[in-house]
Design a protein around this motif. Structure first.
Motif, mmCIF file in Angstrom:
data_model
loop_
_atom_site.group_PDB
_atom_site.id
_atom_site.type_symbol
_atom_site.label_atom_id
_atom_site.label_comp_id
_atom_site.label_asym_id
_atom_site.label_seq_id
_atom_site.Cartn_x
_atom_site.Cartn_y
_atom_site.Cartn_z
ATOM 1 N N ARG A 1 0.833 -1.207 0.000
ATOM 2 C CA ARG A 1 0.000 0.000 0.000
ATOM 3 C C ARG A 1 0.867 1.257 0.000
ATOM 4 O O ARG A 1 0.586 2.230 -0.720
ATOM 5 N N ASP B 1 2.190 1.675 -3.414
ATOM 6 C CA ASP B 1 1.153 2.190 -4.309
ATOM 7 C C ASP B 1 0.940 3.683 -4.112
ATOM 8 O O ASP B 1 0.836 4.455 -5.082
ATOM 9 N N PRO C 1 -9.872 -0.484 -3.376
ATOM 10 C CA PRO C 1 -8.659 -0.191 -4.154
ATOM 11 C C PRO C 1 -8.943 0.205 -5.596
ATOM 12 O O PRO C 1 -8.257 1.062 -6.148
ATOM 13 N N GLU C 2 -9.951 -0.420 -6.212
ATOM 14 C CA GLU C 2 -10.246 -0.071 -7.595
ATOM 15 C C GLU C 2 -10.748 1.364 -7.709
ATOM 16 O O GLU C 2 -10.277 2.143 -8.545
ATOM 17 N N TRP D 1 -10.331 3.675 -5.488
ATOM 18 C CA TRP D 1 -9.258 4.572 -5.019
ATOM 19 C C TRP D 1 -8.281 4.881 -6.151
ATOM 20 O O TRP D 1 -7.936 6.045 -6.387
#
Length: 490
Positions: A149, A152, A297-298, A300
């Motif tokens: 994370r 990312d 996550p998608e 975000w």
């Protein structure tokens, strides 16, 4: 007197059935104890703090033996037994076989309990080690996920920083182009004012020179072109202001997203660095039941990608608009300069024509003045000739008058009389002819004077036209801005 217990036929003396599976379940410790130990309501003393004497006092409570039979009046047999002192026959409670079986059962139960406890200990140790390894593995996986994370977030931070720098540079470049456009738009006011003043000055021409010539057509076209260029520049300026607003909105979204990413990066980096030995860890009861997330996550990644994509689109539109501004400035400058040169050529040609006409008028005026001088001398000569004929006319008439006084027959129509009569008629005709010619000469003189006045007026008109076109208009048109000023560089 103490009551004696029930007889040996009581139910608790019967052999207890051995359970098929005495070992507790391995899955959970609570379930094994729950299956092995029956539930008994605990006395009040178990709620007290744990003490050995309390425990043993509670543990020595003996269960009540079941009754052998019941009387019709629901009375137990124990109550009906006689006192020991009155008993005549011995009734034992257990037999030796019961006693041996009880001991054997206790031994078997003890061994079974020990084996179960040993298995429980081994299983518990294994469970503890497994749970420790599982907890460690889960913590390591959580740390890896946090590291992923963090990576990312770091990646998107880098992309946001790159896009933000590009957007700031593009906004600055578009702002510079806007300043150029505003300067170019301001520079068009002077040529427009010059062209309009030239039209106003040319309206002050006199007489026949108030013609709708090529110069006036060119000036009107120049005014139209300049105003059209101003309108196009103003429209482009409005587009530029709108694009700058869009750029600033996209830049604000990038900055806000980058700020959120920095905060999230700092928090996740702190979480990733937390260890079991860290000092700032604590219990937060129920925090795992709180779902404070608003994205996945998608979504975000899609949110940041949308911000970057929007910024890229705005930058592309801004770059296209900057190219349009450059092309517009060049096109408008070329159009205005081309029309400016055409008008200057028309002015030059018109000034040359007016100058030529003025020179011709001056030549004609000079010849007219010379002719007026000659005709005036000619008129004076005619008048003198008429005056010169007065004496011969008087002489001839006087002679005829004197000859009318001849007496009688002497009044003869002789040659002298005829000659005198002819002389009078001839002189009179000559005077009439000279007077007629004098009137013609005077009329010609008046015509020449009128032509002289016309030529002088036309000469003044041409002089005024030359002063307006060459002195005022061409003098003002020398202040027409250069191409660099028209494209906004100065």
């Amino acid at each position: 007197m103490e009551v004696i217990g029930s007889p040996s036929a009581a139910t608790y003396t019967h052999q207890r059935s051995t359970p098929n599976s005495f070992l507790p379940a391995i899955s959970t410790t609570g379930s094994s104890y729950k299956n092995h130990f029956p539930y008994y309501p605990l006395p009040q003393s178990f709620n007290l703090p744990w003490m050995p004497n309390v425990y043993y006092k509670t543990a020595i409570v003996k269960p009540t033996l079941a009754p052998y039979s019941k009387t019709p009046h629901d009375l137990t047999t124990t109550k009906m037994l006689p006192l020991i002192s009155t008993r005549t026959t011995l009734f034992p409670r257990y037999t030796p076989d019961d006693w041996h079986r009880s001991n054997k059962t206790n031994y078997n139960e003890s061994e079974t309990s020990r084996e179960s406890a040993e298995l429980l200990r081994l299983d518990t140790s294994r469970l503890i080690e497994d749970k420790h390894q599982q907890t460690k593995k889960t913590q390591d996986e959580s740390s890896k996920d946090l590291q992923v994370r963090v990576n990312d977030i770091k990646f998107w931070k880098t992309e946001l920083c790159r896009e933000l720098d590009a957007m700031i540079g593009e906004t600055k470049a578009l702002t510079d182009e806007k300043a150029r456009l505003e300067r170019a738009l301001a520079e068009t006011e002077a040529p427009l004012q010059v062209a309009e003043e030239c039209l106003l000055h040319r309206d002050k021409r006199l007489g026949i020179d108030l013609v709708h010539d090529d110069v006036e057509k060119g000036l009107l076209t120049e005014v139209h072109i300049i105003r059209t260029c101003q309108e196009r520049m103003q429209q482009c300026l409005d587009r530029t202001n709108a694009q700058l607003t869009s750029n600033r909105v996209a830049q604000h979204d990038l900055e806000k997203d980058l700020t959120d990413k920095q905060v999230a990066h700092r928090i996740d980096e702190k979480c990733h660095q937390l260890r079991n030995t860290s000092e700032d860890i604590n219990f937060y009861r129920g925090v795992e039941r709180i779902d404070a997330t608003i994205s996945v996550p998608e979504s975000w990644a899609r949110f940041t990608d949308s911000n970057i994509l929007r910024s890229q689109n705005e930058r592309a539109a801004s770059a296209t608009l900057r190219n349009d501004i450059k092309d517009l400035l060049l096109v408008t400058a070329n159009e205005m300069w081309s029309q400016f040169n055409e008008v200057n050529v028309a002015f030059t040609n018109r000034i040359a024509e007016t100058t030529e006409a003025k020179n011709k008028i001056e030549n004609h005026l000079a010849k007219t003045l010379q002719e007026i001088f000659h005709i005036e001398m000619y008129i004076e000569a005619i008048r003198k000739a008429i005056r010169d004929k007065e004496a011969p006319f008087k002489v001839a008439q006087t002679r005829l008058d004197e000859r009318t006084r001849r007496p009688n027959i002497e009044l003869c129509r002789d040659n002298a009389q005829l000659r005198l009569v002819n002389e009078v008629y001839e002189i009179d005709e000559t005077v009439h002819t000279l007077q007629h010619r004098l009137r013609e000469a005077e009329a010609t003189l008046q015509k020449l004077v009128h032509v002289k006045a016309t030529l002088e007026y036309d000469l003044a008109v041409k002089s005024n036209t030359l002063f307006i076109d060459q002195g005022k208009c061409m003098g003002m048109r020398k202040t027409f801005p250069r191409v660099l000023r028209l494209v906004g560089y100065v």
